[in-house]
Design a protein around this motif. Structure first.
Motif, PDB file in Angstrom:
ATOM      1  N   GLU A 189      10.256 -76.083 -33.773  1.00 52.15           N
ATOM      2  CA  GLU A 189       9.652 -76.973 -34.769  1.00 52.15           C
ATOM      3  C   GLU A 189       8.327 -76.426 -35.282  1.00 52.15           C
ATOM      4  O   GLU A 189       8.039 -76.482 -36.477  1.00 52.15           O
ATOM      5  CB  GLU A 189       9.449 -78.372 -34.174  1.00 52.15           C
ATOM      6  N   ARG A 190       7.523 -75.883 -34.385  1.00 50.77           N
ATOM      7  CA  ARG A 190       6.230 -75.314 -34.778  1.00 50.77           C
ATOM      8  C   ARG A 190       6.440 -74.140 -35.729  1.00 50.77           C
ATOM      9  O   ARG A 190       5.779 -74.036 -36.755  1.00 50.77           O
ATOM     10  CB  ARG A 190       5.456 -74.872 -33.540  1.00 50.77           C
ATOM     11  N   MET A 191       7.377 -73.247 -35.396  1.00 50.83           N
ATOM     12  CA  MET A 191       7.635 -72.099 -36.267  1.00 50.83           C
ATOM     13  C   MET A 191       8.141 -72.570 -37.624  1.00 50.83           C
ATOM     14  O   MET A 191       7.690 -72.077 -38.667  1.00 50.83           O
ATOM     15  CB  MET A 191       8.639 -71.147 -35.623  1.00 50.83           C
ATOM     16  N   VAL A 228      16.640 -68.642 -45.754  1.00 47.48           N
ATOM     17  CA  VAL A 228      16.624 -67.271 -45.265  1.00 47.48           C
ATOM     18  C   VAL A 228      16.124 -67.210 -43.818  1.00 47.48           C
ATOM     19  O   VAL A 228      16.483 -66.304 -43.077  1.00 47.48           O
ATOM     20  CB  VAL A 228      15.796 -66.354 -46.190  1.00 47.48           C
ATOM     21  N   PHE A 229      15.335 -68.185 -43.390  1.00 52.23           N
ATOM     22  CA  PHE A 229      14.787 -68.190 -42.039  1.00 52.23           C
ATOM     23  C   PHE A 229      15.599 -69.021 -41.045  1.00 52.23           C
ATOM     24  O   PHE A 229      15.289 -69.020 -39.855  1.00 52.23           O
ATOM     25  CB  PHE A 229      13.348 -68.710 -42.051  1.00 52.23           C
ATOM     26  N   VAL A 255       8.151 -64.541 -32.323  1.00 49.47           N
ATOM     27  CA  VAL A 255       8.101 -65.541 -31.260  1.00 49.47           C
ATOM     28  C   VAL A 255       8.113 -64.854 -29.899  1.00 49.47           C
ATOM     29  O   VAL A 255       8.885 -63.923 -29.678  1.00 49.47           O
ATOM     30  CB  VAL A 255       9.325 -66.478 -31.369  1.00 49.47           C
ATOM     31  N   ALA A 256       7.249 -65.324 -29.012  1.00 49.77           N
ATOM     32  CA  ALA A 256       7.259 -64.924 -27.609  1.00 49.77           C
ATOM     33  C   ALA A 256       7.241 -66.209 -26.775  1.00 49.77           C
ATOM     34  O   ALA A 256       7.031 -67.296 -27.311  1.00 49.77           O
ATOM     35  CB  ALA A 256       6.054 -64.053 -27.291  1.00 49.77           C
ATOM     36  N   SER A 315      16.889 -70.842 -35.624  1.00 46.49           N
ATOM     37  CA  SER A 315      17.919 -71.457 -34.775  1.00 46.49           C
ATOM     38  C   SER A 315      18.029 -70.764 -33.419  1.00 46.49           C
ATOM     39  O   SER A 315      18.534 -71.355 -32.461  1.00 46.49           O
ATOM     40  CB  SER A 315      19.277 -71.456 -35.482  1.00 46.49           C
ATOM     41  N   ARG A 316      17.550 -69.544 -33.308  1.00 45.94           N
ATOM     42  CA  ARG A 316      17.616 -68.806 -32.042  1.00 45.94           C
ATOM     43  C   ARG A 316      16.404 -69.072 -31.141  1.00 45.94           C
ATOM     44  O   ARG A 316      16.352 -68.569 -30.018  1.00 45.94           O
ATOM     45  CB  ARG A 316      17.743 -67.304 -32.314  1.00 45.94           C
TER      46      ARG A 316
END
Length: 123
Positions: free
Chosen positions: A18-20, A3-4, A57-58, A9-10
């Motif tokens: 990778e961290r996310m 689902v993520f 994400v920022a 991928s964006r």
């Protein structure tokens, strides 16, 4: 965790992606009973259809949104490990380690605190 996949991928920076992915996997493994969904353009974990935690994400950081009650409860610890916060979220700079102990305690707090919650957000 499929689902993520579209969300992650964006993320243009490979190490940030990778961290996310690592953080999302960790939450899914540590809290396997939580539901997963994308809402408001961010990955979220839910329990009995109530919000537990969301991520975004920022450029300089990953934002973690556990709602105001969790921020208030863990504010001192969030600052002590080097993250800054607003009343709704805290920011983990990409170059700082993830404090998984703190993250786990925040999630566990929300699960327990919202056990009887019948709405998505706290009222």
């Amino acid at each position: 965790m499929d689902v993520f996949d579209e969300f992650t991928s964006r993320i243009e920076n490979p190490s940030n992606r990778e961290r996310m992915e690592e953080v999302l996997r960790w939450v899914a493994v540590q809290f396997p009973n939580l539901g997963t969904k994308i809402a408001w353009n961010q990955p979220m974990f839910t329990d009995h259809d109530t919000f537990i935690i969301g991520f975004s994400v920022a450029k300089q950081h990953m934002s973690v949104a556990p709602e105001r009650a969790a921020i208030a409860r863990f504010s001192d610890e969030i600052v002590r490990v080097g993250y800054d916060h607003t009343d709704q979220l805290f920011r983990m700079k990409w170059n700082l380690p993830v404090d998984y102990d703190l993250l786990g305690r925040i999630i566990a707090f929300n699960i327990e605190d919202k056990a009887d919650c019948t709405t998505f957000w706290r009222k």
